[in-house]
Each structure stands twice: as structure tokens, then as C-alpha cells.
Design an enzyme around this catalytic site. Structure first.
Site, PDB file in Angstrom:
ATOM      1  N   LYS A 260      -1.886 -30.925   0.995  1.00  0.00           N
ATOM      2  CA  LYS A 260      -0.946 -32.022   0.717  1.00  0.00           C
ATOM      3  C   LYS A 260       0.484 -31.488   0.814  1.00  0.00           C
ATOM      4  O   LYS A 260       0.828 -30.500   0.171  1.00  0.00           O
ATOM      5  CB  LYS A 260      -1.204 -32.612  -0.678  1.00  0.00           C
ATOM      6  CG  LYS A 260      -0.133 -33.609  -1.136  1.00  0.00           C
ATOM      7  CD  LYS A 260      -0.453 -34.273  -2.474  1.00  0.00           C
ATOM      8  CE  LYS A 260       0.739 -35.068  -3.013  1.00  0.00           C
ATOM      9  NZ  LYS A 260       0.474 -35.712  -4.314  1.00  0.00           N
ATOM     10  N   ASP A 265       8.208 -36.019  -4.269  1.00  0.00           N
ATOM     11  CA  ASP A 265       7.478 -37.236  -4.616  1.00  0.00           C
ATOM     12  C   ASP A 265       8.242 -37.993  -5.700  1.00  0.00           C
ATOM     13  O   ASP A 265       8.139 -37.679  -6.880  1.00  0.00           O
ATOM     14  CB  ASP A 265       6.065 -36.868  -5.106  1.00  0.00           C
ATOM     15  CG  ASP A 265       5.277 -38.090  -5.558  1.00  0.00           C
ATOM     16  OD1 ASP A 265       5.704 -39.225  -5.268  1.00  0.00           O
ATOM     17  OD2 ASP A 265       4.220 -37.889  -6.203  1.00  0.00           O
ATOM     18  N   LYS A 272       8.869 -42.713 -10.391  1.00  0.00           N
ATOM     19  CA  LYS A 272       8.517 -41.917 -11.569  1.00  0.00           C
ATOM     20  C   LYS A 272       9.649 -42.038 -12.589  1.00  0.00           C
ATOM     21  O   LYS A 272      10.797 -41.738 -12.274  1.00  0.00           O
ATOM     22  CB  LYS A 272       8.326 -40.449 -11.170  1.00  0.00           C
ATOM     23  CG  LYS A 272       7.053 -40.196 -10.377  1.00  0.00           C
ATOM     24  CD  LYS A 272       6.842 -38.718 -10.116  1.00  0.00           C
ATOM     25  CE  LYS A 272       5.610 -38.476  -9.253  1.00  0.00           C
ATOM     26  NZ  LYS A 272       4.348 -38.782  -9.936  1.00  0.00           N
ATOM     27  N   ASP A 284       5.303 -30.725  -5.041  1.00  0.00           N
ATOM     28  CA  ASP A 284       4.221 -31.582  -4.552  1.00  0.00           C
ATOM     29  C   ASP A 284       3.790 -31.233  -3.125  1.00  0.00           C
ATOM     30  O   ASP A 284       2.953 -31.915  -2.540  1.00  0.00           O
ATOM     31  CB  ASP A 284       4.649 -33.056  -4.657  1.00  0.00           C
ATOM     32  CG  ASP A 284       3.478 -33.986  -4.920  1.00  0.00           C
ATOM     33  OD1 ASP A 284       2.421 -33.483  -5.366  1.00  0.00           O
ATOM     34  OD2 ASP A 284       3.615 -35.194  -4.676  1.00  0.00           O
ATOM     35  N   ASP A 343       2.910 -44.480  -5.880  1.00  0.00           N
ATOM     36  CA  ASP A 343       2.940 -43.105  -6.396  1.00  0.00           C
ATOM     37  C   ASP A 343       1.609 -42.375  -6.154  1.00  0.00           C
ATOM     38  O   ASP A 343       1.518 -41.174  -6.383  1.00  0.00           O
ATOM     39  CB  ASP A 343       3.300 -43.115  -7.886  1.00  0.00           C
ATOM     40  CG  ASP A 343       3.765 -41.758  -8.375  1.00  0.00           C
ATOM     41  OD1 ASP A 343       4.003 -40.872  -7.531  1.00  0.00           O
ATOM     42  OD2 ASP A 343       3.895 -41.597  -9.612  1.00  0.00           O
ATOM     43  N   GLU A 345       0.471 -41.420  -3.423  1.00  0.00           N
ATOM     44  CA  GLU A 345       0.819 -41.249  -2.005  1.00  0.00           C
ATOM     45  C   GLU A 345       0.102 -40.075  -1.353  1.00  0.00           C
ATOM     46  O   GLU A 345      -0.128 -40.091  -0.149  1.00  0.00           O
ATOM     47  CB  GLU A 345       2.339 -41.084  -1.871  1.00  0.00           C
ATOM     48  CG  GLU A 345       2.884 -39.666  -2.098  1.00  0.00           C
ATOM     49  CD  GLU A 345       2.599 -39.101  -3.479  1.00  0.00           C
ATOM     50  OE1 GLU A 345       2.450 -39.899  -4.427  1.00  0.00           O
ATOM     51  OE2 GLU A 345       2.525 -37.866  -3.617  1.00  0.00           O
ATOM     52  N   ARG A 347      -2.931 -38.993  -1.477  1.00  0.00           N
ATOM     53  CA  ARG A 347      -4.223 -39.343  -0.876  1.00  0.00           C
ATOM     54  C   ARG A 347      -4.032 -40.114   0.434  1.00  0.00           C
ATOM     55  O   ARG A 347      -4.878 -40.025   1.321  1.00  0.00           O
ATOM     56  CB  ARG A 347      -5.066 -40.129  -1.894  1.00  0.00           C
ATOM     57  CG  ARG A 347      -4.413 -41.399  -2.365  1.00  0.00           C
ATOM     58  CD  ARG A 347      -5.077 -41.964  -3.616  1.00  0.00           C
ATOM     59  NE  ARG A 347      -4.677 -41.241  -4.839  1.00  0.00           N
ATOM     60  CZ  ARG A 347      -5.093 -41.569  -6.053  1.00  0.00           C
ATOM     61  NH1 ARG A 347      -5.930 -42.563  -6.239  1.00  0.00           N
ATOM     62  NH2 ARG A 347      -4.684 -40.871  -7.100  1.00  0.00           N
TER      63      ARG A 347
HETATM   64  N1  BES Z   1       2.127 -35.651  -7.180  1.00  0.00           N
HETATM   65  C1  BES Z   1       1.547 -36.489  -8.155  1.00  0.00           C
HETATM   66  C2  BES Z   1       0.543 -35.769  -9.047  1.00  0.00           C
HETATM   67  C3  BES Z   1       1.115 -34.766  -9.997  1.00  0.00           C
HETATM   68  C4  BES Z   1       1.456 -35.155 -11.280  1.00  0.00           C
HETATM   69  C5  BES Z   1       1.264 -33.456  -9.647  1.00  0.00           C
HETATM   70  C6  BES Z   1       1.941 -34.232 -12.175  1.00  0.00           C
HETATM   71  C7  BES Z   1       1.774 -32.525 -10.536  1.00  0.00           C
HETATM   72  C8  BES Z   1       2.104 -32.915 -11.806  1.00  0.00           C
HETATM   73  C9  BES Z   1       0.806 -37.645  -7.476  1.00  0.00           C
HETATM   74  O1  BES Z   1       1.330 -38.061  -6.268  1.00  0.00           O
HETATM   75  C10 BES Z   1       0.878 -38.795  -8.406  1.00  0.00           C
HETATM   76  O2  BES Z   1       1.949 -39.287  -8.602  1.00  0.00           O
HETATM   77  N2  BES Z   1      -0.258 -39.174  -8.948  1.00  0.00           N
HETATM   78  C11 BES Z   1      -0.318 -40.246  -9.862  1.00  0.00           C
HETATM   79  C12 BES Z   1      -1.482 -41.088  -9.425  1.00  0.00           C
HETATM   80  C13 BES Z   1      -1.520 -42.415 -10.095  1.00  0.00           C
HETATM   81  C14 BES Z   1      -0.387 -43.291  -9.625  1.00  0.00           C
HETATM   82  C15 BES Z   1      -2.848 -43.049  -9.763  1.00  0.00           C
HETATM   83  C16 BES Z   1      -0.555 -39.661 -11.247  1.00  0.00           C
HETATM   84  O3  BES Z   1      -1.240 -38.646 -11.359  1.00  0.00           O
HETATM   85  O4  BES Z   1      -0.006 -40.179 -12.188  1.00  0.00           O
HETATM   86 ZN    ZN Z   2       2.387 -36.673  -5.214  1.00  0.00          ZN
HETATM   87 MN    MN Z   3       2.844 -39.523  -6.518  1.00  0.00          MN
END
Ligand code: BES
Ligand code: ZN
Ligand code: MN
Length: 490
Positions: A260, A265, A272, A284, A343, A345, A347
Site C-alpha cells: 500500500k 492519507d 480525519k 501510510d 478514508d 482508500e 483497499r
Molecule cells: N491508513 C489508515 C489506517 C491506519 C490508521 C493506519 C491508523 C495507521 C494508523 C486507513 O486508510 C484508514 O483510514 N482506515 C480506516 C478504515 C475505516 C474508514 C473503515 C480506519 O482504520 O479507521
Molecule cells: Zn490509509
Molecule cells: Mn484512510
């Protein structure tokens, strides 16, 4: 710093500091250690007693030796219980020794450690890795470095003469880890999709890998609507990186590593909020960073395996061109996705990268991604999640991880949870309910793999550490480059 294996007995070694690794259940001085203690007029026994040194993992003690001695200082580092010795114990003890030597302004260090599992090569490699990784300091963004005074110039690994190949291997692997660390640590105004592609170009050029960079229009032609949906709000062009390492002869196996690569992000329009760690979202691209780190290490090690290193690199930003929550995207395998949360993204970018990887006809695909906060909630900062339906691949990764000391925990690929991703209007949504969020993320990715053995690693926790931990200093860790390299090599 020069690192070498020598067979000089510890009684005869001369230099600034001699460091001896001791087990928890064997700190009494016998054999040549008793002789050494006698030679040092009892300083070693005194040190152990006064520091109440018990040989616990991570512990150490150091003292000066009388001025007419052939060594200036003597130190002990704890190895934990003898029957629990692992390569990781040696790596961590070596890191303690190297940090100590540096702090004590030693130019030359002698390191005496036990051999693990009658395997001097793996022992030398683990110790070499611990030293290289502990001594790596990233001062690129400091106007002044704190590093003053004597520098470690030479480290001798006692009893490991003839292990130069293993020490070189350790250094090569660590160059990959350090590249990954530096990519992750650099902020999003320094590491962009463009510079990631340039880094891939440099690796290709220096180590003879072949490189294909797909620009936005190339990705459009391939129908990568999921990746491009994420990329569309950014002012920076997306870059789809495909590096290939091919061995000289016929490859023993053919695999792909997919990382990834979100250089930032923001969350997109589902932005966020403050307190969510948005300022850490430069990390990220940890999956892509480790993919490039592994490519560098593999380029140096030159194994007889064909490896494809793939990353769909972009930022997830906000603008008038941004994806709207609710937009429907079509991925390159024709599947449609309702983006109920911009968010989620990572995947989306991985979906097209996995479809691309599978078309290469590889035997196995491993993806690695800072994919979910849910995985961090489940497993904490030190352990990555591992999802695969393939027990052989699971075993390969867990073996690779035992050697590297990087921790993974196998998580359930619970197909029933895909219900949480059902969409009224499209084939699937990109986001399920909060409970089991790391599992639904894995199930989403699964929709983009047809029949190739595949494993997904959620590395959101371990790519970064907030406090010094063994051979990792505060900051980017380079996780899981060493596991990937072991997996490719075995
Ligand atoms: N990059 C984040 C995941 C992440 C969170 C990495 C904290 C490192 C530390 C990912 O893109 C994300 O935002 N995931 C969301 C998914 C949700 C919207 C289903 C999450 O984990 O909150
Ligand atoms: Zn992310
Ligand atoms: Mn995200």
C-alpha cells in the site's frame, strides 16, 4: 563502521570495550570468563555484583578497567534464559551492546555472544542486523546533529571468524530496512508519488531490476478505476510502480509483493479529524516503503527467485475533484465498489494492484498495508495481522517471521463477515461495520484475487514505534522488510 568476525579468544582481544553476552541462569564466571576476571583483577565479578546484573534480556552493565589493561572497558549484556535463546535475542543484545559502545564513546568494540542452534552463520547475521539497525540514525531533517565525539569504527564479533558472508548478508538486508525506514519517516512534502517512482528507478538502475511505471493514462487503459478514484483529488500524479527482479538462471519460484502506497492519507472527504493521528499519515506508504526496501535487499542478495514488487502510489486528498462519499468505482477486474467511506482508500488502491499482480502468473502474492486502525486495536503496536486461506503460505510466513523476529498473528478470514460489505447499488461497499474492521478489510481485498495463493499483512501498528525498542529507535521501523526477504529466500 567496520564489522567483522574474528577468532581471537576473548582473553586476548584488545580494544576499547569488550562486551560479553550472559544468560540469565549462568552469570557465575567459570572457565575462560574466570580467567578473564582474574586478568582484570576481579573487575568483571565486581561489575556483575555491583550492578546487580542478572542476565535479563535488554539489561547491561559497563565499567572501566585499570589503566594498564589491554581493554579500556568491560561490559555485560543480558541474553535472557539459555533455553529461550532465539536469533531475536542475539539481535536485541547486539543492539544493546552497539548503543552502549556508542554512548561510551568507544572506537573499537569486541562482542562475545553464544552461537544459536550451532549455526554460526545465522548467529553472525542476527548480531550483524542488530548492530546495523541500532546504529542507524536518521538526521536528514535536523540542521545540526547531536552526534559528537568518538565514533564506533570497528566491531569484532568474537568466535565468528569466517562468517563474512553472513555479515555481508546482514548489511545488505539492513540497507533495505533502512531505505524503508527513511521513506516512512520522511514527510509527505518530501516523499510523494513522484519521488517514490524515482526511488524505484534508482533501485532498478543500481541493482539491475527492470522497472515499469504506469502513469495515470496507462492505469486508465487498464481500467484501474479504484486506484484512480483515490488519486483523483491530488494535485500530484499517481504512479503505479512495478519493479521486477529476475535471477540469472531459471527461477526456482515466482512471487509478487504488493505494498500500500499512500504518501499521505487525509481521509478524503471523510476527512480525519484532529486527534485521529492525521499528522502521522505520512506513514501510510509503509507497505510500499517495505516493498521497495525488500526490492533493494533482493537486488543486492540476488537469489534464484523471480520477484515482482508492486505499488499503486498516490495521496488521498480533498479538493473539488475528490471522490464523493457514495461514488461508485469500477476496478480493473470489472467489480463495482460503492465508496461509503473515502478514508477506506488503501483497499481501493490495493484492489487494482492485486488484480495486476495476479495477471503476472505468480505462484504467490503477499500484500502489506497500513490498512486499518482496527488491526492496531486488536494486536497493538508490535504485532502485524496475517490473513490467508493458504496454510502453506501461512507456514512460510511464520517461519520467515521466526527468523526475523518480526511478529505476526494469524487472523480469521471469516467469509460470513462479507455481509457487512453488501451494497444495495454496487457489487460491494468499501467499508463494513466497525467491529471486525480489519477482517472486512481483508475480505474486501479477497474479492480481487481469483485463485492465486495470497496473504495479506496489516502492518498499521508496527511500521512506527513511539519509543526505542531493541534495534528500533523511536520512529520508522522498516517492518516487515526482513520477513519479506526471508520469505523470498526460503
Ligand atoms: N491508513 C489508515 C489506517 C491506519 C490508521 C493506519 C491508523 C495507521 C494508523 C486507513 O486508510 C484508514 O483510514 N482506515 C480506516 C478504515 C475505516 C474508514 C473503515 C480506519 O482504520 O479507521
Ligand atoms: Zn490509509
Ligand atoms: Mn484512510
Amino acid at each position: 563502521m567496520d564489522l567483522r568476525g574474528i577468532d581471537t579468544p576473548r582473553l586476548e582481544w584488545t580494544g576499547d570495550c569488550l562486551v560479553i553476552g550472559l544468560f540469565e541462569d549462568a552469570i557465575d564466571l567459570t572457565g575462560d570468563l574466570a580467567d578473564l576476571d582474574q586478568k582484570l583483577s576481579g573487575t568483571l565479578a565486581e561489575l556483575i555484583a555491583e550492578a546487580e546484573f542478572k542476565g535479563k534480556e535488554g539489561s547491561s552493565a559497563i565499567t572501566r578497567v585499570g589503566s594498564n589493561s589491554p581493554i579500556r572497558k568491560i561490559a555485560v549484556v543480558g541474553l535472557g534464559k539459555a533455553d529461550g535463546l532465539k536469533p531475536e535475542s542475539l539481535r536485541r543484545a547486539a543492539a544493546v551492546a552497539a548503543r552502549l559502545g556508542k554512548k561510551e564513546k568507544c572506537k573499537t568494540l569486541g562482542l562475545s555472544m553464544p552461537v544459536w542452534n550451532s549455526d554460526p552463520a545465522l548467529t553472525a547475521q542476527a548480531i550483524g542486523e542488530g548492530i546495523e539497525l541500532a546504529l542507524h540514525q536518521d538526521t536528514r531533517f535536523k540542521s545540526e546533529t547531536e552526534d559528537k565525539g568518538a565514533k564506533l569504527e570497528q566491531i569484532d564479533l568474537l568466535g565468528l571468524g569466517g562468517q563474512d558472508a553472513a555479515i555481508t548478508r546482514a548489511r545488505q538486508i539492513c540497507l533495505g530496512v533502512i531505505l524503508a525506514r527513511e521513506l516512512v519517516a520522511a514527510p509527505a512534502n518530501i516523499v510523494t508519488p513522484i519521488t517514490m517512482a524515482e526511488t524505484a528507478e534508482a533501485i532498478a538502475r543500481e541493482y539491475g531490476l527492470s522497472l515499469e511505471i504506469l502513469e495515470q493514462n496507462d492505469c486508465e487503459k487498464l481500467g484501474m478505476g479504484a486506484f484512480l478514484g483515490v488519486a483523483q483529488a491530488s494535485d500530484l500524479p499517481p504512479k503505479f510502480i512495478h519493479l521486477t527482479y529476475k535471477p540469472a538462471g531459471t527461477p526456482r519460484k515466482k512471487v509478487a509483493i504488493v505494498g500500500k502506497g499512500l504518501t499521505f492519507d487525509s481521509g478524503g472527504l471523510n476527512i480525519k479529524p484532529t486527534g485521529s493521528g492525521i499528522e502521522m499519515m505520512k506513514t501510510d506508504m509503509g507497505g510500499a516503503a517495505a516493498t521497495l526496501g525488500a526490492a533493494k535487499a533482493i537486488g543486492l542478495l540476488k537469489p534464484d527467485v523471480e520477484v515482482h514488487f508492486i505499488s499503486a502510489v498516490t495521496e488521498n486528498m480533498v479538493s473539488g475533484r475528490a471522490m464523493h462519499p457514495g461514488d461508485i468505482l469500477t476496478a480493473s477486474n470489472g467489480k463495482t465498489i460503492e465508496v461509503n467511506n473515502t478514508d477506506a482508500e488503501g483497499r481501493l488502491t490495493l484492489a487494482d494492484a492485486l488484480v495486476f499482480a495476479e495477471k503476472l502468473g505468480v505462484e504467490a502474492i503477499v500484500d502489506l498495508a497500513t490498512l486499518t486502525g482496527a488491526c492496531v486495536v486488536a494486536l497493538g503496536d508490535d504485532i502485524a495481522g496475517l490473513w490467508t486461506a493458504d496454510d502453506t503460505l501461512a507456514n512460510q510466513i511464520s517461519k520467515a517471521s521466526e527468523l526475523s523476529g518480526e511478529k505476526f498473528w494469524r487472523m480469521p478470514m471469516e467469509d460470513k463477515y462479507f455481509e457487512g460489505l453488501k451494497s444495495v447499488v454496487a457489487d460491494m461497499k468499501n467499508t463494513g461495520p466497525r467491529p471486525g474492521g480489519a477482517i472486512t478489510a481483508a475480505l474486501f481485498l479477497k474479492q480481487f484475487i481469483k485463485d492465486t495463493a495470497w496473504a495479506h499483512l496489516d502492518i498499521a501498528g508496527p511500521v512506527w514505534t513511539d519509543k526505542e525498542n531493541g534495534y528500533n529507535s523511536t520512529g520508522a521501523t522498516g517492518f516487515p522488510v526482513r520477513t519479506l526477504v526471508n520469505w523470498v529466500l526460503n
